[in-house]
Write an enzyme that holds these catalytic residues in place. Structure first.
Site, PDB file in Angstrom:
ATOM      1  N   LYS A  32       0.794  -1.050   0.048  1.00 59.72           N
ATOM      2  CA  LYS A  32       0.245  -0.290  -0.213  1.00 59.72           C
ATOM      3  C   LYS A  32       0.719   1.533   0.139  1.00 59.72           C
ATOM      4  CE  LYS A  32       1.239   1.408   4.267  1.00 59.72           C
ATOM      5  NZ  LYS A  32       1.369   2.375   4.984  1.00 59.72           N
ATOM      6  N   GLY A 128       5.514  -6.686   5.295  1.00 64.91           N
ATOM      7  CA  GLY A 128       4.931  -7.872   6.036  1.00 64.91           C
ATOM      8  C   GLY A 128       3.469  -8.289   6.331  1.00 64.91           C
ATOM      9  N   SER A 129       2.322  -6.869   6.585  1.00 58.81           N
ATOM     10  CA  SER A 129       0.933  -6.935   6.848  1.00 58.81           C
ATOM     11  C   SER A 129       0.530  -7.573   5.734  1.00 58.81           C
ATOM     12  CB  SER A 129       0.989  -5.126   7.281  1.00 58.81           C
ATOM     13  OG  SER A 129       1.484  -4.617   7.910  1.00 58.81           O
ATOM     14  N   ASP A 162      -2.035  -2.502   9.984  1.00 60.66           N
ATOM     15  CA  ASP A 162      -1.628  -1.856   8.571  1.00 60.66           C
ATOM     16  C   ASP A 162      -2.753  -3.355   7.716  1.00 60.66           C
ATOM     17  OD1 ASP A 162      -1.182   0.466   8.410  1.00 60.66           O
ATOM     18  OD2 ASP A 162       0.985  -0.429   7.330  1.00 60.66           O
TER      19      ASP A 162
HETATM   20  O1  C5P Z   1       0.633  -2.132  14.750  1.00 59.22           O
HETATM   21  P1  C5P Z   1       2.053  -2.167  13.964  1.00 59.22           P
HETATM   22  O2  C5P Z   1       2.141  -3.519  14.728  1.00 59.22           O
HETATM   23  O3  C5P Z   1       2.180  -2.586  12.542  1.00 59.22           O
HETATM   24  O4  C5P Z   1       2.833  -0.344  14.233  1.00 59.22           O
HETATM   25  C1  C5P Z   1       3.878  -1.155  14.334  1.00 59.22           C
HETATM   26  C2  C5P Z   1       4.515   0.104  16.011  1.00 59.22           C
HETATM   27  O5  C5P Z   1       4.335   1.548  15.132  1.00 59.22           O
HETATM   28  C3  C5P Z   1       3.315   0.669  16.730  1.00 59.22           C
HETATM   29  O6  C5P Z   1       4.558  -0.481  18.234  1.00 59.22           O
HETATM   30  C4  C5P Z   1       3.654   1.839  17.469  1.00 59.22           C
HETATM   31  O7  C5P Z   1       5.162   2.032  18.064  1.00 59.22           O
HETATM   32  C5  C5P Z   1       3.564   2.290  15.856  1.00 59.22           C
HETATM   33  N1  C5P Z   1       2.362   2.403  15.558  1.00 59.22           N
HETATM   34  C6  C5P Z   1       1.253   4.064  15.956  1.00 59.22           C
HETATM   35  N2  C5P Z   1       0.552   4.471  15.743  1.00 59.22           N
HETATM   36  C7  C5P Z   1      -0.025   3.137  14.664  1.00 59.22           C
HETATM   37  C8  C5P Z   1       0.318   2.561  13.968  1.00 59.22           C
HETATM   38  C9  C5P Z   1       1.589   1.981  14.536  1.00 59.22           C
HETATM   39  O8  C5P Z   1       2.524   4.660  17.336  1.00 59.22           O
HETATM   40  N3  C5P Z   1      -1.427   3.994  14.542  1.00 59.22           N
END
Ligand code: C5P
Length: 330
Positions: A32, A128-129, A162
């Site tokens: 994306k 990865g997502s 994501d």
């Molecule tokens: O959700 P995901 O594992 O992809 O997020 C990775 C890191 O990115 C989270 O641990 C956080 O530090 C940051 N993040 C965030 N706010 C979001 C999405 C991700 O702070 N809305």
């Protein structure tokens, strides 16, 4: 010819890890680009409240899930762009997706997963997502767990912000952590060029830099900034609906871009080059470091990519289009 085996040994099947018929399911899930991303402050849950507009692009991760005998557990292999950077253990999102679905369905997690990578690793494009999304859909079909769409999206959200969008695909508004989705109507195709760097940026690190920039801005302004507006730019939604690529280009916006540029100042040149080469809009994709340029046509996208190569600002370039469908069995 004599096998020198007692008759019962000769006919007893060997216990292989793979089942004899090896039924397998292959699923493709897209990467994306965030056309728009506005972030609120860091919440108590460790995440930022977002208002984002995702567009899925036709760069796909392909996951093949192959049945194995009960008790064999999960095994994981990967090939393709940047596959050597991908962990092949329980820290991989695809592995975690299979384990989570198995737990949800009350069965043991027995599967061989093979990932064919088409989305840059750690590039802010949800590679990865997409692996997690493809694995959920593939294992759901292989194991006949028959999860509803809503269940799959809920499991996806537990794996990463994501992941639900990679299940859903096309174009969508994301709120919450980015995991609450509302589809967006679009017309036609949008042509993209991406400048990819081999050394990625870590998403948490980019968010930390974002928090520091916000704190600095607030100290200058003597108080907290504005409250997060829960709706994306209406001009962007109008342009997407009417297939107006110039309007989309004008509305591209990413709150994380300044933070990504602090960590990778060299990205400014990549952005400048695309801008002076007539891109309709240019921005850092998600948390970067991939730079995305919206082009006037497929040919223009290829030209932008060639210019980046000639200027030596990207380790790799790729051109593609969006929107692309979400995770699908192929
Ligand atoms: O959700 P995901 O594992 O992809 O997020 C990775 C890191 O990115 C989270 O641990 C956080 O530090 C940051 N993040 C965030 N706010 C979001 C999405 C991700 O702070 N809305």
């Amino acid at each position: 010819m004599s096998w020198d085996l007692p008759p019962h040994e000769a006919v007893r099947p060997r216990r292989h890890l793979r089942a004899l018929s090896d039924p397998a399911v292959t699923v493709r899930a897209p990467g994306k680009v965030n056309l728009f991303l506005r972030s609120g402050p860091l919440g108590a849950d460790g995440f930022h409240q977002l208002v984002t507009v995702f567009q899925a692009v036709a760069l796909f991760e392909e996951v093949t899930a192959t049945q194995v005998l009960p008790g064999a557990g999960i095994t994981l292999t990967a090939e393709g762009i940047g596959a050597e950077l991908v962990p092949l253990d329980e820290t991989n999102l695809a592995w975690r997706a299979a384990a989570l679905l198995a737990r949800h369905a009350g069965r043991s997690a027995d599967v061989t997963l093979h990932i064919r990578k088409g989305v840059p690793v750690a590039g802010g494009m949800a590679g990865g997502s997409a692996d997690a999304a493809a694995t959920l859909v593939a294992c759901d079909a292989l194991w006949e767990t028959r999860c509803s769409r809503a269940e799959l999206l809920q499991l996806a959200a537990a794996l990463g912000s994501d992941v639900p969008f990679c299940v859903m695909g096309n174009t969508a508004i994301g709120t919450g952590r980015g995991h609450l989705l509302t589809p967006v109507i679009t017309s036609g195709e949008f042509h993209w060029a991406f400048a990819i760097l081999n050394s990625g940026l870590s998403t948490p690190e980019v968010y930390r830099a974002f928090d520091e920039l916000v704190a600095m801005a607030e100290s200058f302004a003597d108080g907290p900034g504005e409250v997060l507006d829960p709706t994306p730019d209406p001009e962007l939604l109008r342009a997407l609906r009417s297939g107006d690529a110039e309007g989309v280009g004008r509305s591209l916006y990413n709150d994380l871009q300044a933070a990504a540029l602090c960590l990778r100042p060299d990205l400014a040149q990549t952005i400048d080059i695309a801008q002076v080469s007539g891109a309709l809009g240019v921005l850092v994709s998600g948390s970067g470091p991939t730079v995305a340029a919206l082009a006037k046509s497929e040919r223009h996208a290829k030209a932008l990519a060639s210019i980046w190569v000639a200027e030596g600002v990207a380790d790799e370039v790729v051109t593609t289009y969006g929107p692309a469908p979400g995770a699908r069995v192929v």
